[in-house]
Design a protein around this motif. Sequence first.
Motif, PDB file in Angstrom:
ATOM      1  N   THR A   1      10.261  -0.599   1.756  1.00 12.25           N
ATOM      2  CA  THR A   1       8.865  -1.068   2.109  1.00 12.25           C
ATOM      3  C   THR A   1       8.749  -0.052   4.037  1.00 12.25           C
ATOM      4  N   GLY A   2       7.773   0.181   3.983  1.00 11.87           N
ATOM      5  CA  GLY A   2       7.451   0.243   5.204  1.00 11.87           C
ATOM      6  C   GLY A   2       8.447   2.230   5.776  1.00 11.87           C
ATOM      7  N   LEU A   3       8.500   3.457   4.383  1.00  8.67           N
ATOM      8  CA  LEU A   3       9.149   3.779   5.190  1.00  8.67           C
ATOM      9  C   LEU A   3       8.307   5.298   4.556  1.00  8.67           C
ATOM     10  N   VAL A   4       8.165   6.466   5.111  1.00  8.73           N
ATOM     11  CA  VAL A   4       8.162   7.666   4.769  1.00  8.73           C
ATOM     12  C   VAL A   4       9.020   8.098   4.019  1.00  8.73           C
ATOM     13  N   ILE A   5       8.546   8.401   2.758  1.00  5.80           N
ATOM     14  CA  ILE A   5       9.826   9.070   2.052  1.00  5.80           C
ATOM     15  C   ILE A   5       9.160  10.645   1.689  1.00  5.80           C
ATOM     16  N   ALA A   6      10.231  11.483   1.625  1.00  5.28           N
ATOM     17  CA  ALA A   6       9.945  12.938   1.888  1.00  5.28           C
ATOM     18  C   ALA A   6      10.695  13.399   0.739  1.00  5.28           C
ATOM     19  N   LEU A   7      10.020  13.804  -0.199  1.00  2.00           N
ATOM     20  CA  LEU A   7       9.959  14.781  -0.916  1.00  2.00           C
ATOM     21  C   LEU A   7      10.592  16.244  -0.963  1.00  2.00           C
TER      22      LEU A   7
ATOM     23  N   PHE B   1       1.264  -0.992  -0.152  1.00  4.43           N
ATOM     24  CA  PHE B   1       0.613  -0.323   0.232  1.00  4.43           C
ATOM     25  C   PHE B   1       1.018   1.095   0.087  1.00  4.43           C
ATOM     26  N   LEU B   2       0.209   1.841  -0.770  1.00  2.00           N
ATOM     27  CA  LEU B   2       1.544   3.724  -0.378  1.00  2.00           C
ATOM     28  C   LEU B   2      -0.156   4.799  -0.645  1.00  2.00           C
ATOM     29  N   VAL B   3       0.199   5.488   0.645  1.00  2.00           N
ATOM     30  CA  VAL B   3      -0.249   6.677   0.978  1.00  2.00           C
ATOM     31  C   VAL B   3       0.630   8.217   0.435  1.00  2.00           C
ATOM     32  N   VAL B   4      -0.495   8.761  -0.598  1.00  2.00           N
ATOM     33  CA  VAL B   4       0.487  10.235  -1.000  1.00  2.00           C
ATOM     34  C   VAL B   4       0.223  11.258  -0.257  1.00  2.00           C
ATOM     35  N   GLY B   5       0.778  12.270   0.179  1.00  2.00           N
ATOM     36  CA  GLY B   5       0.320  13.683   0.931  1.00  2.00           C
ATOM     37  C   GLY B   5      -0.280  13.576   2.283  1.00  2.00           C
ATOM     38  N   ALA B   6       0.142  11.845   3.083  1.00  2.00           N
ATOM     39  CA  ALA B   6      -0.142  11.479   4.465  1.00  2.00           C
ATOM     40  C   ALA B   6       0.673  10.852   4.814  1.00  2.00           C
TER      41      ALA B   6
ATOM     42  N   ALA C   1       4.879   5.150   2.559  1.00  2.00           N
ATOM     43  CA  ALA C   1       4.019   7.293   2.719  1.00  2.00           C
ATOM     44  C   ALA C   1       5.419   7.768   2.134  1.00  2.00           C
ATOM     45  N   VAL C   2       4.411   8.468   1.120  1.00  2.00           N
ATOM     46  CA  VAL C   2       5.626   9.729   0.976  1.00  2.00           C
ATOM     47  C   VAL C   2       4.599  11.274   1.096  1.00  2.00           C
ATOM     48  N   VAL C   3       5.234  12.762   1.854  1.00  2.00           N
ATOM     49  CA  VAL C   3       4.772  13.318   2.023  1.00  2.00           C
ATOM     50  C   VAL C   3       5.964  14.491   1.814  1.00  2.00           C
ATOM     51  N   TRP C   4       5.608  16.234   1.842  1.00  2.00           N
ATOM     52  CA  TRP C   4       6.217  16.802   1.317  1.00  2.00           C
ATOM     53  C   TRP C   4       5.924  18.331   2.184  1.00  2.00           C
ATOM     54  N   PRO C   5       7.000  18.924   2.514  1.00  2.00           N
ATOM     55  CA  PRO C   5       6.716  21.035   3.219  1.00  2.00           C
ATOM     56  C   PRO C   5       4.872  21.218   3.270  1.00  2.00           C
ATOM     57  N   GLY C   6       4.201  20.276   4.413  1.00  2.00           N
ATOM     58  CA  GLY C   6       3.073  20.995   3.893  1.00  2.00           C
ATOM     59  C   GLY C   6       1.594  20.137   3.775  1.00  2.00           C
ATOM     60  N   SER C   7       2.294  18.967   3.719  1.00  2.00           N
ATOM     61  CA  SER C   7       1.630  17.836   2.748  1.00  2.00           C
ATOM     62  C   SER C   7       0.529  18.039   3.819  1.00  2.00           C
ATOM     63  N   ASP C   8       0.514  17.848   5.439  1.00  2.00           N
ATOM     64  CA  ASP C   8      -0.143  17.834   6.715  1.00  2.00           C
ATOM     65  C   ASP C   8      -0.437  18.916   6.944  1.00  2.00           C
ATOM     66  N   ALA C   9      -0.990  20.250   6.380  1.00  2.00           N
ATOM     67  CA  ALA C   9      -1.258  21.206   6.534  1.00  2.00           C
ATOM     68  C   ALA C   9      -2.679  21.553   7.464  1.00  2.00           C
ATOM     69  N   GLU C  10      -2.535  20.856   5.824  1.00  2.00           N
ATOM     70  CA  GLU C  10      -4.410  20.648   5.924  1.00  2.00           C
ATOM     71  C   GLU C  10      -5.093  19.661   5.284  1.00  2.00           C
ATOM     72  N   PRO C  11      -6.780  19.139   5.950  1.00  2.00           N
ATOM     73  CA  PRO C  11      -6.896  17.810   5.598  1.00  2.00           C
ATOM     74  C   PRO C  11      -6.810  17.094   4.632  1.00  2.00           C
ATOM     75  N   VAL C  12      -6.495  18.312   3.306  1.00  2.00           N
ATOM     76  CA  VAL C  12      -5.988  17.713   1.736  1.00  2.00           C
ATOM     77  C   VAL C  12      -4.659  17.888   1.085  1.00  2.00           C
ATOM     78  N   ALA C  13      -3.767  18.691   1.135  1.00  2.00           N
ATOM     79  CA  ALA C  13      -3.094  19.001   0.497  1.00  2.00           C
ATOM     80  C   ALA C  13      -3.030  19.951  -0.695  1.00  2.00           C
TER      81      ALA C  13
END
Length: 212
Positions: A205-211, A154-159, A170-182
């Motif tokens: 796998t099982g990582l959080v990838i930071a863009l 499973f891959l989660v994008v933006g959370a 999971a894949v996140v980036w600066p500000g991706s968790d600032a609102e319910p939906v980036a």
Amino acid sequence: MAARLPQLLGTALVAGALLASMSGCAPGGDVVFTKTPSPTAVPSVAAPTAPPEPAPTVAAPEAPAVPSGLALVVVLPGDGNAGAEQADAVRQAVTGLATANAASVTLLDLAVSANAGTLYERALDSDPDVVVTVGPTGLDALQQVAAAQPGRQFLVVGAQPLAPAPNITAVVWPGSDAEPVAPDLGARVAAAVTAGTSEIAAERTGLVIALP
């Protein structure tokens, strides 16, 4: 008879001594029976449950690539969560990425499902290589399905999920968790899915990838 009296008295004294040594005698001559008390049971105390360790965060790979021929199911957050314009941008980004990499993609929308868990179970019906969820909506249901299907990826994008799991990346980036939906979800989807599927294909796998 007189000759046997000392012998009988001696026998009686020996028997009395034996009885006293076995039972113990109270000062008044009463026989006292003793019993070793059982040790008092100590109630067990449950150890406090430690919170789960967060998934390790790593930088995005330098040259990520979507594996050719990858089969994806992408769960969209729905127009109500992302806004109609942004939701359309997410659909275009996903389908464009699949076309460019000879990958197959099936789109499922959380907005038209009354039960997120059922939707994720349906996502597995086509036996995809990766189930992608865009945005934080439905993460609780995703984690339950992922726990029941440890062999699926499973891959989660933006959370990112609250409880890490070896088959959820999971894949996140600066500000991706600032609102319910980036707010830049649509623009980020292609890069996020590319980075995430590249690492999954490499069995990281099982990582959080930071863009960046």
